[in-house]
Design an enzyme around this catalytic site. Sequence first.
Site, PDB file in Angstrom:
ATOM      1  N   SER A 145       0.577  -0.914  -0.050  1.00 28.16           N
ATOM      2  CA  SER A 145       0.159   0.092   0.274  1.00 28.16           C
ATOM      3  C   SER A 145       1.137   1.194  -0.199  1.00 28.16           C
ATOM      4  CB  SER A 145      -0.732  -0.366   1.222  1.00 28.16           C
ATOM      5  OG  SER A 145      -1.777   1.102   1.411  1.00 28.16           O
ATOM      6  N   TYR A 158      -3.124  -0.988   9.845  1.00 26.86           N
ATOM      7  CA  TYR A 158      -3.434  -1.349   8.367  1.00 26.86           C
ATOM      8  C   TYR A 158      -1.644  -1.285   7.569  1.00 26.86           C
ATOM      9  CZ  TYR A 158      -4.285  -1.634   3.599  1.00 26.86           C
ATOM     10  OH  TYR A 158      -4.523  -2.349   2.322  1.00 26.86           O
TER      11      TYR A 158
END
Length: 253
Positions: A145, A158
């Site tokens: 990400s 996350y």
Amino acid sequence: MTADRIAIVTGSARGLGLAAAVALAKRGTRIVITYRGEPSRADGALDAVAVAGSEAIALQLDVADVDSIQQFAHALPAALEARWGKREVDVLVNNAGVGRWGAVGEIAPDDLDALLDINVKGTILLTQAVVPHLVDGGSIISISSMLTRRVTVGSAAYAASKAAIETFALGLALELGPRRIRVNTIAPGPTATDFNGGAMRDDDGMRDFLAANTAMGRVGEPEDIGEAIATLATDGAAWITAQRIEASGGALI
């Protein structure tokens, strides 16, 4: 060349996984679709690969379940041989993942368990199970990400789970280098999928803000990420390994 190759794409029934499967299929790669739950959940992906001009099989897999990973790895060679007369794959795309959000001090233990079990433990254990069935000269691509480098409020846990995968890829690249297996990560920026409740796809205000802060002037589409993954799997990227490649259109630079 990617024709006649076989790629496993986890979480490929929808979203970025489906986009990656289609992009690979357009290059002639045959696809192992993975799905959770009922087999019918893979029907759309199987049809999409066929429309893209290739072939696919679907196998059940829940990367959060150690038994499911073992069953998948056990079933894989026979399934490949029955359909294509091969017992190994050329590409593994670790796409299956989950998002859980909460500011520091507010993230729930169950959410943290999900992040670690799926994004970290699931990716590592599945890769470990598939490597014996991966050809020498193959490729492993895991989805990270943009948030590992530009964390926002509520995304720290996350982002940490994805950063773990980037570090895992470095060690794996070193270990698998003698087999000429390349290991890389793709780090998507804001992309219009159903991830995180579909916010990047459905929230016009968020899309406008992100577009205004992205060099390319828009939020990404699943196809943007799928094409990046498929390109990284080609022979043209044969000298690229142990790399984190951001596919964000220049978001938040």
